[in-house]
Scaffold this active site. Sequence first.
Site, PDB file in Angstrom:
ATOM      1  CE1 TYR A  60      -4.193   1.674  -0.144  1.00  0.00           C
ATOM      2  CE2 TYR A  60      -3.328   2.897   1.794  1.00  0.00           C
ATOM      3  CZ  TYR A  60      -4.268   2.599   0.834  1.00  0.00           C
ATOM      4  OH  TYR A  60      -5.357   3.549   0.687  1.00  0.00           O
ATOM      5  CG  ASN A 116     -15.517   1.905  -0.247  1.00  0.00           C
ATOM      6  OD1 ASN A 116     -14.224   2.364  -0.597  1.00  0.00           O
ATOM      7  ND2 ASN A 116     -15.893   0.868  -0.096  1.00  0.00           N
ATOM      8  CE1 TYR A 149     -12.920   4.757  -8.647  1.00  0.00           C
ATOM      9  CE2 TYR A 149     -12.546   3.688  -6.521  1.00  0.00           C
ATOM     10  CZ  TYR A 149     -13.115   3.893  -7.716  1.00  0.00           C
ATOM     11  OH  TYR A 149     -14.335   3.254  -8.130  1.00  0.00           O
ATOM     12  N   GLY A 150      -8.133   3.376  -8.024  1.00  0.00           N
ATOM     13  CA  GLY A 150      -7.871   2.042  -7.584  1.00  0.00           C
ATOM     14  C   GLY A 150      -7.166   1.286  -8.948  1.00  0.00           C
ATOM     15  CD1 TRP A 210      -4.990   6.836  -1.153  1.00  0.00           C
ATOM     16  CD2 TRP A 210      -3.021   7.855  -0.628  1.00  0.00           C
ATOM     17  NE1 TRP A 210      -4.259   5.983  -0.131  1.00  0.00           N
ATOM     18  CE2 TRP A 210      -3.152   6.599   0.079  1.00  0.00           C
ATOM     19  CE3 TRP A 210      -1.942   8.835  -0.521  1.00  0.00           C
ATOM     20  CZ2 TRP A 210      -2.143   6.301   0.939  1.00  0.00           C
ATOM     21  CZ3 TRP A 210      -0.919   8.352   0.473  1.00  0.00           C
ATOM     22  CH2 TRP A 210      -1.138   6.930   0.817  1.00  0.00           C
TER      23      TRP A 210
HETATM   24  N1  LIG Z   1      -8.052   6.100  -3.610  1.00  0.00           N
HETATM   25  C1  LIG Z   1      -8.815   5.807  -2.424  1.00  0.00           C
HETATM   26  O1  LIG Z   1      -8.667   6.864  -1.750  1.00  0.00           O
HETATM   27  C2  LIG Z   1      -9.615   4.808  -2.405  1.00  0.00           C
HETATM   28  C3  LIG Z   1     -10.864   4.982  -1.500  1.00  0.00           C
HETATM   29  C4  LIG Z   1     -11.462   3.752  -1.507  1.00  0.00           C
HETATM   30  C5  LIG Z   1     -11.294   2.694  -2.199  1.00  0.00           C
HETATM   31  N2  LIG Z   1     -10.074   2.803  -3.143  1.00  0.00           N
HETATM   32  C6  LIG Z   1     -10.044   1.783  -4.061  1.00  0.00           C
HETATM   33  O2  LIG Z   1     -11.248   1.367  -4.818  1.00  0.00           O
HETATM   34  C7  LIG Z   1     -11.198   0.034  -5.352  1.00  0.00           C
HETATM   35  C8  LIG Z   1     -12.665  -0.475  -5.100  1.00  0.00           C
HETATM   36  O3  LIG Z   1     -12.757  -0.565  -3.612  1.00  0.00           O
HETATM   37  P1  LIG Z   1     -14.077  -1.085  -2.639  1.00  0.00           P
HETATM   38  O4  LIG Z   1     -14.032  -1.361  -1.325  1.00  0.00           O
HETATM   39  O5  LIG Z   1     -15.330  -0.356  -3.355  1.00  0.00           O
HETATM   40  O6  LIG Z   1     -14.145  -2.452  -3.370  1.00  0.00           O
HETATM   41  P2  LIG Z   1     -15.204  -3.808  -3.326  1.00  0.00           P
HETATM   42  O7  LIG Z   1     -16.412  -3.509  -2.784  1.00  0.00           O
HETATM   43  O8  LIG Z   1     -14.456  -4.750  -2.409  1.00  0.00           O
HETATM   44  O9  LIG Z   1     -15.220  -4.325  -4.723  1.00  0.00           O
HETATM   45  C9  LIG Z   1     -14.241  -4.743  -5.463  1.00  0.00           C
HETATM   46  C10 LIG Z   1     -14.447  -4.510  -7.000  1.00  0.00           C
HETATM   47  O10 LIG Z   1     -13.373  -4.890  -7.615  1.00  0.00           O
HETATM   48  C11 LIG Z   1     -13.877  -5.455  -8.810  1.00  0.00           C
HETATM   49  N3  LIG Z   1     -12.676  -6.256  -9.373  1.00  0.00           N
HETATM   50  C12 LIG Z   1     -12.028  -7.017  -8.910  1.00  0.00           C
HETATM   51  N4  LIG Z   1     -10.874  -7.660  -9.507  1.00  0.00           N
HETATM   52  C13 LIG Z   1     -11.032  -7.149 -10.490  1.00  0.00           C
HETATM   53  C14 LIG Z   1     -10.310  -7.200 -11.652  1.00  0.00           C
HETATM   54  N5  LIG Z   1      -9.260  -7.956 -11.839  1.00  0.00           N
HETATM   55  N6  LIG Z   1     -10.602  -6.347 -12.706  1.00  0.00           N
HETATM   56  C15 LIG Z   1     -11.563  -5.655 -12.888  1.00  0.00           C
HETATM   57  N7  LIG Z   1     -12.591  -5.646 -11.619  1.00  0.00           N
HETATM   58  C16 LIG Z   1     -12.157  -6.339 -10.607  1.00  0.00           C
HETATM   59  C17 LIG Z   1     -15.046  -6.388  -8.442  1.00  0.00           C
HETATM   60  O11 LIG Z   1     -15.701  -6.705  -9.461  1.00  0.00           O
HETATM   61  P3  LIG Z   1     -16.557  -8.042  -9.427  1.00  0.00           P
HETATM   62  O12 LIG Z   1     -17.604  -8.032  -8.368  1.00  0.00           O
HETATM   63  O13 LIG Z   1     -16.961  -8.235 -10.720  1.00  0.00           O
HETATM   64  O14 LIG Z   1     -15.568  -9.287  -9.011  1.00  0.00           O
HETATM   65  C18 LIG Z   1     -15.709  -5.282  -7.512  1.00  0.00           C
HETATM   66  O15 LIG Z   1     -16.425  -4.537  -8.357  1.00  0.00           O
HETATM   67  C19 LIG Z   1      -9.952  -0.690  -4.792  1.00  0.00           C
HETATM   68  O16 LIG Z   1      -9.019  -0.496  -5.546  1.00  0.00           O
HETATM   69  C20 LIG Z   1      -9.734   0.344  -3.518  1.00  0.00           C
HETATM   70  O17 LIG Z   1      -8.527  -0.133  -2.986  1.00  0.00           O
HETATM   71  C21 LIG Z   1      -9.495   3.673  -3.200  1.00  0.00           C
END
Ligand SMILES: NC(=O)c1ccc[n+]([C@@H]2O[C@H](COP(=O)([O-])OP(=O)(O)OC[C@H]3O[C@@H](n4cnc5c(N)ncnc54)[C@H](OP(=O)(O)O)[C@@H]3O)[C@@H](O)[C@H]2O)c1
Length: 328
Positions: free
Chosen positions: A53, A125, A238-239, A264
Amino acid sequence: MSRILRYHSTGRPADVLTLETESAPDPAVGEVRLTVLAAPVNPADINQIEGKYGKQPSLPATPGAEGVARVESAGPGVSTLSPGDLVLLPPGAGSWRESLTTAAQDLVRIPADLDILQAAMLRVNPPTALLMLTQYTDLNAGDWVLQNAANSGVGRCVIQIAKARGLHSLCVVRRPELIPELEALGADAVILDRREDMASIRERTGGAKVRLALNAVGGDSATGLAAALAPGGTLVTYGAMSKQALKVPNGFLIFKDLRVRGFWLTRWFENATVEERGPVFDELIALASAGRLTVPVENTWPLGEFAAAVDQAQREARSGKILFRMSA
Ligand SMILES: NC(=O)c1ccc[n+]([C@@H]2O[C@H](COP(=O)([O-])OP(=O)(O)OC[C@H]3O[C@@H](n4cnc5c(N)ncnc54)[C@H](OP(=O)(O)O)[C@@H]3O)[C@@H](O)[C@H]2O)c1
């Protein structure tokens, strides 16, 4: 004594986590003692335990970037919180534990009737979705936003917050069974993450000049979103769920002057003043209280079942989030 999860070295979460006990100290001046009720397992928690991370804690560390807790007792000088109040934990509190003593000023009080599991997911989120919708472009009612990974926790928040603000969302998912579900949630168009569908974005958005796209996947998926942006539009990453690098053709920058930005939440929390944080959480708590900001839950686990919890959270094609449920 209360139970707490820790990792003493980074690695595969189910292997490096250990369940330990500790005694939470009595609250000092300005502090409260909390009983943690629930906390989700987010992708960033997994990445941090793996040592992958953007910001790593010193070890040993307790994972869990967010969670909801009940105030048990307040130390001297605390006037804003009372025993029985429900609060959101501060960012990066290490929420995978039963008990925590911490500064009252870092906590966000929430209404007593808020669903505990939804409340546990309010601190990461939902503000990510709201801030990405508001910080990069000045969108007006009727404007479109594009996003991939649209069934993720963030993606579902984007759909619901966009709808509440009168914005239209075009959502990209990789599983067809999600299309009716996300349309019912409020998405205006849902397409699959494949070349022919991505090429139809302009048509699905009625030829609108789209100025914002949110990317949590990377690779071809992000390129497809960027291709549909209007000149001067902004792609916010963001991801990186696919772990594929961004590919932005030179022409997108030269001929369309696209903006490529990164978001972020950790950085926002480090810089945002109390005055800036307040309205963000007021808007999110109001939406959640009205039942207009929800994320499905696939399963909850007690702390002791941590290996099953983190393994399930890393599975693809889940029907919702995985949370620890510490206490009723
Ligand atoms: N930058 C920031 O401040 C910040 C803040 C919050 C979250 N995030 C990021 O946002 C992203 C989503 O977080 P979350 O908590 O909302 O996730 P989550 O609810 O756990 O859901 C994960 C998502 O990723 C998809 N996924 C998994 N593997 C994948 C792949 N290889 N290709 C395409 N899609 C894929 C899943 O699709 P399926 O359902 O089809 O498996 C699902 O839509 C993560 O990367 C997280 O680190 C970033």
